[in-house]
Every structure is written in structure tokens, then in C-alpha cells.
Motif scaffolding. Structure first.
Motif, mmCIF file in Angstrom:
data_model
loop_
_atom_site.group_PDB
_atom_site.id
_atom_site.type_symbol
_atom_site.label_atom_id
_atom_site.label_comp_id
_atom_site.label_asym_id
_atom_site.label_seq_id
_atom_site.Cartn_x
_atom_site.Cartn_y
_atom_site.Cartn_z
ATOM 1 N N GLN A 47 -37.838 9.950 65.155
ATOM 2 C CA GLN A 47 -38.294 10.491 63.880
ATOM 3 C C GLN A 47 -38.421 12.012 63.907
ATOM 4 N N PRO A 48 -37.714 12.722 63.014
ATOM 5 C CA PRO A 48 -37.872 14.178 62.930
ATOM 6 C C PRO A 48 -39.149 14.541 62.184
ATOM 7 N N GLU A 49 -39.426 15.829 62.134
ATOM 8 C CA GLU A 49 -40.681 16.306 61.541
ATOM 9 C C GLU A 49 -40.795 15.997 60.053
ATOM 10 N N ASP A 50 -39.664 15.871 59.351
ATOM 11 C CA ASP A 50 -39.734 15.612 57.913
ATOM 12 C C ASP A 50 -39.737 14.126 57.568
ATOM 13 N N ALA A 51 -39.876 13.264 58.569
ATOM 14 C CA ALA A 51 -40.009 11.832 58.289
ATOM 15 C C ALA A 51 -41.289 11.593 57.497
ATOM 16 N N PRO A 52 -41.287 10.636 56.548
ATOM 17 C CA PRO A 52 -42.477 10.402 55.725
ATOM 18 C C PRO A 52 -43.673 9.977 56.574
ATOM 19 N N ALA A 53 -44.801 10.598 56.325
ATOM 20 C CA ALA A 53 -46.043 10.203 57.006
ATOM 21 C C ALA A 53 -46.634 9.010 56.279
ATOM 22 N N ASN A 54 -46.967 7.981 57.036
ATOM 23 C CA ASN A 54 -47.517 6.766 56.424
ATOM 24 C C ASN A 54 -48.366 6.022 57.452
ATOM 25 N N PRO A 55 -49.519 6.591 57.835
ATOM 26 C CA PRO A 55 -50.339 5.969 58.884
ATOM 27 C C PRO A 55 -50.955 4.654 58.427
ATOM 28 N N ASN A 56 -51.169 3.755 59.374
ATOM 29 C CA ASN A 56 -51.794 2.470 59.038
ATOM 30 C C ASN A 56 -53.010 2.187 59.915
ATOM 31 N N THR A 57 -53.590 3.261 60.475
ATOM 32 C CA THR A 57 -54.825 3.141 61.248
ATOM 33 C C THR A 57 -55.779 4.264 60.829
ATOM 34 N N VAL A 58 -57.051 4.089 61.127
ATOM 35 C CA VAL A 58 -58.024 5.159 60.885
ATOM 36 C C VAL A 58 -57.662 6.381 61.718
ATOM 37 N N TYR A 59 -57.282 6.148 62.957
ATOM 38 C CA TYR A 59 -56.877 7.254 63.823
ATOM 39 C C TYR A 59 -55.752 8.060 63.179
ATOM 40 N N GLY A 60 -54.684 7.386 62.777
ATOM 41 C CA GLY A 60 -53.555 8.074 62.170
ATOM 42 C C GLY A 60 -53.907 8.752 60.867
ATOM 43 N N SER A 61 -54.705 8.092 60.042
ATOM 44 C CA SER A 61 -55.081 8.665 58.741
ATOM 45 C C SER A 61 -55.921 9.924 58.908
ATOM 46 N N THR A 62 -56.858 9.884 59.846
ATOM 47 C CA THR A 62 -57.716 11.061 60.033
ATOM 48 C C THR A 62 -56.948 12.200 60.682
#
Length: 304
Positions: free
Chosen positions: A136-151
Motif C-alpha cells: 500500500q502506498p501513502e495515498d491508499a485510502p485510510a480505513n481503520p477498524n480498531t481503536v488503535y488505528g482510529s486514534t
């Protein structure tokens, strides 16, 4: 002599794996990848962490304390290595995760912008969904599915909004010479067990903190601000990572694979955490070694 005008740098979370590597590399003038800019030898390093532990105590979740500390310190650069990285712990305590991963990043970003300091902020592959097997390059869509990733994503957004002169580096599967990590855990288990079970359906790039530190210091010698992916190159699974650790350590412990579902962790884990270091290649060059070369050298050099 200085590095791109940097004469004084603050490292937060300096007791951790990355903060420790940064201090060691700056002090020695070289990293596992090679020599760093000799100007770093003249840079004053202030190493801080929340509890002190021989370092300068600083609670980066306290906005007023951060603003005052940075204003008084006259820093040219700030490297934020502090984070709540226990994925299941973040799920259980989202308020703490938000304070350390997002609010603290905003505190440092505002303080950096107000004082004119450059900010380096370390983030994670967990801001992505982890469902695409392609790097995944830097412009890949961000879509976290954990509290860790979201924060952590909230922290990235705060840095981007508040501190234009900033570098954000996403990394993954980090290990280093200091503290507990997967490599040390596997060696310990391998010495006490004939057989262990490790997840084999999660894919990622084990990354040595010393390699990441090298790239951070190289980027600080430029004004190529922005978002970067920075992991060791290539990919493996946790089970195959464990098998290579056992082989390097000369341990006969058998590593059996299992699925993420069988393992049963409280928080979801990404099946695919392979990042593409595209922005590094396009700017300063990608000097991150392959994950297996970095691991082999680490285990040869470090007493575990």
C-alpha cells in the motif's frame, strides 16, 4: 555544524524501542544501514518520557505542559516516538488511546508550529483496512477498524492540520534492541517450549527500529515534508517470522501455524499490512533493508 539548521532536538517516548535507537545512532554517528550526517554529532538531544526513568519527564497528553516545555526548550525539531501501541489494550481503554495517540500528537503539533520546530510523528499500518494484499502506498485510502488505528489516524490528521513542517512515518511490526517485542518473546518461548503456535494468516513487514531511525534522521536533513511509509522491505507472516527467529537463535522449537480466528484476539488484526515505501523512493531514496537481512543482523549483534 548542524543538520539542516537543527541544533537541538526533543525526542518524546525516548524510553521506547525507536526512541532508544535514535539516541544510540545519534551518539555513535552510525546506524545498521550506515553512517548518518556527521552534523548530528553537534546536535543537542533532549530525551523525554512520561515517567522520567533517567530521562527528562514530560507528559505529552498535558497540552499546557507541552506548550511550556517546547517554548522554553527552543527546539529546532521534535521526534514523537510515544504511542499507545497495545492493540487490545486500546480497544479496552479507548479514552487512554485517544489521549496518547491523538490528543498528544495535536499538543506536540501545535507546540511545534508555534515555536517554529519541525515535527516527526510516527504512525502505523493500522490506519489502513488491511484487506488488500498489494503493498500500500501513502495515498491508499485510510480505513481503520480498531481503536488503535482510529486514534493513530486522528493523530496523523492533527499533525497534518496543525504542523505543516512535519514528517509522518507509518511503520509496522516494529522491534528493537530495547524492551519487549516479538523477537525477544519468540526467543524466550523457544528456550522453554518444544512447540509453539503462531498466527500464519497475517502478512506484514517486520521492521527494525534502527532502520526506521536512520530514515527519520535522513528526512530531517531535508524539507521534503509529508506522509511516508517506512518499513523494512519484503513481507512474511508472523509464523514464518517466528520460524526465522528460531533458526537464527539455534532453537529446535517447532512453530505451528494457526488462523487469526483460532487465535482469538479481542481486537481485529489486519490480514495484509504490507506498506510500499514509495515516498521514500521518490525523495531521499529507500534505504530500508529487506526484513530478513535486518533481522539476521539484529540477532547476530544483539544479545537476546
Amino acid at each position: 555544524m548542524s543538520v539542516n539548521g537543527i541544533e537541538k532536538v526533543l525526542i518524546t517516548g525516548a524510553n521506547g524501542q525507536l526512541g532508544s535507537e535514535l539516541q544510540s545512532i545519534i551518539a555513535s554517528g552510525t546506524s545498521p544501514i550506515g553512517a548518518i550526517d556527521p552534523g548530528w554529532a553537534d546536535v543537542e538531544v533532549v530525551a523525554s518520557d512520561v515517567a522520567g526513568d533517567g530521562l527528562v519527564p514530560l507528559d505529552i497528553t498535558d497540552a499546557e505542559a507541552v506548550a511550556q516545555f517546547v517554548a522554553d526548550g527552543d527546539f529546532d525539531a521534535i521526534i514523537n516516538c510515544a504511542a499507545a501501541t497495545n492493540v487490545d489494550g486500546c480497544e479496552a481503554n479507548p479514552e487512554f488511546a485517544q489521549k496518547l495517540n491523538a490528543d498528544a500528537a495535536a499538543n506536540l503539533a501545535k507546540a511545534a508550529a508555534d515555536s517554529g520546530a519541525v515535527l516527526v510523528h510516527v504512525s502505523t499500518d493500522y490506519v489502513l483496512a488491511g484487506t488488500d494484499p498489494m503493498p500500500q502506498p501513502e495515498d491508499a485510502p485510510a480505513n481503520p477498524n480498531t481503536v488503535y488505528g482510529s486514534t493513530k489516524l486522528d493523530g496523523e490528521k492533527a499533525v497534518q492540520e496543525l504542523a505543516p513542517r512535519s514528517f509522518i512515518l507509518r511503520t509496522a511490526w516494529l522491534y528493537g534492541t530495547r524492551g519487549n517485542n516479538f523477537v525477544r518473546t519468540m526467543v524466550k518461548l523457544g528456550r522453554s517450549h518444544d512447540q509453539i503456535t503462531v498466527v500464519d494468516d497475517q502478512h506484514g513487514s517486520p521492521t527494525f527500529a534502527g532502520d526506521l531511525a536512520h530514515e527519520i534522521l535522513a528526512l530531517l536533513g531535508t524539507e521534503n515534508y509529508g506522509l511516508y511509509h517506512a518499513t523494512n522491505n519484503g513481507a512474511t507472516t508472523w509464523a514464518d517470522f517466528a520460524r526465522r527467529i528460531m533458526a537464527n537463535a539455534g532453537l529446535a522449537c517447532e512453530v505451528k501455524g494457526c488462523t487469526t480466528e483460532e487465535w482469538g484476539a479481542p481486537a481485529p488484526r489486519p490480514a495484509w499490512s504490507i506498506l510500499d515505501n514509495k515516498h521514500l523512493r521518490d525523495t531521499i531514496g529507500d534505504d530500508m533493508r529487506s526484513w530478513d537481512v535486518a533481522l539476521d543482523q539484529f540477532m547476530e549483534d544483539v544479545e537476546l
